[in-house]
Design a protein around this motif. Structure first.
Motif, PDB file in Angstrom:
ATOM      1  N   GLY A 110     -49.880  15.441  21.974  1.00 16.25           N
ATOM      2  CA  GLY A 110     -48.960  14.327  22.198  1.00 16.25           C
ATOM      3  C   GLY A 110     -47.611  14.753  22.740  1.00 16.25           C
ATOM      4  N   ARG A 111     -47.130  15.931  22.343  1.00 16.58           N
ATOM      5  CA  ARG A 111     -45.805  16.356  22.811  1.00 16.58           C
ATOM      6  C   ARG A 111     -45.779  16.577  24.320  1.00 16.58           C
ATOM      7  NH1 ARG A 111     -48.217  20.748  20.399  1.00 16.58           N
ATOM      8  NH2 ARG A 111     -48.344  22.662  21.665  1.00 16.58           N
ATOM      9  N   TRP A 112     -46.917  17.040  24.882  1.00 17.36           N
ATOM     10  CA  TRP A 112     -46.955  17.260  26.327  1.00 17.36           C
ATOM     11  C   TRP A 112     -46.966  15.930  27.085  1.00 17.36           C
ATOM     12  CZ3 TRP A 112     -45.586  21.693  28.045  1.00 17.36           C
ATOM     13  CH2 TRP A 112     -45.874  22.864  27.341  1.00 17.36           C
ATOM     14  N   THR A 113     -47.708  14.969  26.527  1.00 19.04           N
ATOM     15  CA  THR A 113     -47.747  13.655  27.164  1.00 19.04           C
ATOM     16  C   THR A 113     -46.372  13.000  27.168  1.00 19.04           C
ATOM     17  OG1 THR A 113     -50.046  13.345  26.492  1.00 19.04           O
ATOM     18  CG2 THR A 113     -48.796  11.366  27.104  1.00 19.04           C
ATOM     19  N   LEU A 114     -45.688  13.036  26.021  1.00 18.06           N
ATOM     20  CA  LEU A 114     -44.355  12.444  25.942  1.00 18.06           C
ATOM     21  C   LEU A 114     -43.372  13.140  26.883  1.00 18.06           C
ATOM     22  CD1 LEU A 114     -44.051  11.849  22.086  1.00 18.06           C
ATOM     23  CD2 LEU A 114     -44.499  10.167  23.883  1.00 18.06           C
ATOM     24  N   LEU A 115     -43.490  14.484  26.975  1.00 22.69           N
ATOM     25  CA  LEU A 115     -42.604  15.231  27.872  1.00 22.69           C
ATOM     26  C   LEU A 115     -42.858  14.841  29.325  1.00 22.69           C
ATOM     27  CD1 LEU A 115     -40.504  17.431  28.395  1.00 22.69           C
ATOM     28  CD2 LEU A 115     -42.383  19.116  28.380  1.00 22.69           C
TER      29      LEU A 115
END
Length: 428
Positions: free
Chosen positions: A77-82
């Motif tokens: 999820g952190r990569w998607t949000l970034l």
């Protein structure tokens, strides 16, 4: 003996009037300068593009959320949000700054948004541990035109074109990590489609900016041309006035003095007046590119009657008006703006069944000039004027905005006629 000391009393009175009305003029111009006037065409296009593209970026982000969520099932999820933040995060900021900030600020935010979008494509290879099984292209691939548009806003065409090619290459490269079993030929096709679609948006943005800059250039050229014509006419008038002064005042005074043989009150007053006129010529000689009150009125009257000789033209003079020295470039800008206001009225203010009354009133004081054009025609809603109608924004208000000491205002409402006010209060 005729002495310049004879002029002390009239010169003192004139100086007092000049000082008093200059104070009044400075106060009025200071109040007028706080009003909002229209921007140049290139600034307005930049502002409207920024607002439109910023809102489009937010809407596209919302529309892509389902696809982003579907493709990101295997992505932390952190990569998607970034990636979402980098791709779309600065678009709402661009929309906000385009409402009230300067052109430089808008371009700075647009450039940051373009670089941020490119950075988002670099996150994809790090985010996808394996391709999505049913993906045909990564979601960034479809929204590349957004990045190209903000690049076209921020930079000159060569840099924007380079950005488009690099961006197309990066999103095509990102497809290798998000799309299963992609072949080299498919990647070449992806690059061609991305570059081709983005080129259409890039061409539109570049053409819009170039058209606005061309309007600004033509407006400046027309103002300079009008100023040159006004300067030549003013110099011809000054030469004729000086020749008439030499014949009618100087020579007649000398002739009367030679005949009288003794001091005469009439001769003394005639000599004083002649010295005053010579002094005025001396002042005018140091400012050959400025118009006095009478020349300014004549120049503006000619500009109006060249468009339509039937328009009523009134001139009002306040005490101290003889002190007016209007630069010819300022006269050219005011005359061009006034002529455009008259033309707009003739084209758009017609009312069926009755004649529209049109008047121009020029008011001159010691240090400024105010021109008011009124008609009792159809009128219009200022907020409803299309963006591509540049007659008011550029040819009238834009000219006055670019004129040092100048300001312009347009008041109108449907069925209530139109009033255009042009003010010049000195160039210092």
């Amino acid at each position: 003996m005729i002495s310049s000391s004879m002029l002390d009393t009239p010169q003192t009175a004139r100086s007092a009037l000049r000082t008093r009305f200059r104070v009044l003029r400075d106060r009025d111009v200071a109040a007028l300068s706080r009003e909002t006037v229209s921007e140049a065409a290139s600034d307005r296009i930049m502002r409207r593009m920024g607002l439109a593209i910023g809102i489009a970026g937010v809407l596209v982000a919302i529309g892509e959320l389902p696809e982003i969520a579907d493709q990101s099932r295997l992505v932390p999820g952190r990569w998607t949000l970034l990636a979402i933040a980098l791709a779309f995060g600065l678009f709402p900021v661009l929309a906000v700054v385009s409402i009230g900030m300067t052109r430089r600020t808008i371009q700075w935010v647009a450039g940051a948004a373009a670089l941020s979008f490119i950075s988002a494509s670099l996150v994809v290879p790090l985010a996808y541990p394996e391709p999505a099984h049913d993906a045909t292209s990564v979601w960034l691939y479809r929204v590349l035109p957004l990045g190209v548009l903000v690049a076209a806003m921020a930079w000159r065409p060569p840099l924007a074109i380079a950005y488009m090619l690099i961006g197309a290459g990066l999103v095509t490269f990102a497809n290798m990590f998000a799309v299963p079993d992609v072949t080299p030929w498919e990647l070449i096709g992806d690059f061609g489609r991305a570059a081709g679609l983005s080129t259409l948006f890039l061409w539109g943005a570049i053409y819009a900016r170039a058209a606005a800059e061309r309007v600004d250039r033509e407006s400046a050229i027309e103002s300079r041309r009008a100023a040159a014509v006004a300067g030549a006419a003013a110099r011809d008038r000054e030469r004729a006035r000086f020749a008439a002064l030499i014949h009618d005042a100087v020579l007649s005074t000398l002739l009367d003095a030679s005949r009288a043989g003794t001091e005469s009150p009439v001769l003394r007053r005639q000599a004083e007046r002649t010295l005053e006129q010579l002094d005025e010529c001396r002042v005018g000689e140091t400012e050959p590119d400025r118009l006095d009150a009478q020349s300014a009125i004549g120049f503006l009257r000619s500009a109006v009657h060249e468009v339509n000789a039937g328009i009523r033209f009134d001139a009002r003079r306040w005490p101290g008006f003889d002190d007016l020295r209007l630069p010819v470039d300022a006269a050219g800008s005011i005359a061009a703006a006034l002529a455009e206001a008259v033309r707009n009225s003739l084209r758009h203010a017609t009312v069926a069944g009755r004649a529209v009354q049109r008047t121009v009133t020029v008011t001159i004081s010691a240090g400024g000039i105010r021109v008011v054009f009124r008609d009792d025609g159809a009128g219009f809603d200022l907020s409803g004027v299309p963006a591509d109608r540049l007659g008011i924004s550029v040819s009238i208000l834009g000219r006055m905005r670019q004129l040092a000491g100048g300001a312009g205002f347009v008041e109108s409402a449907p069925g209530e006629g139109t009033t255009v006010t042009l003010v010049w209060g000195g160039d210092g």
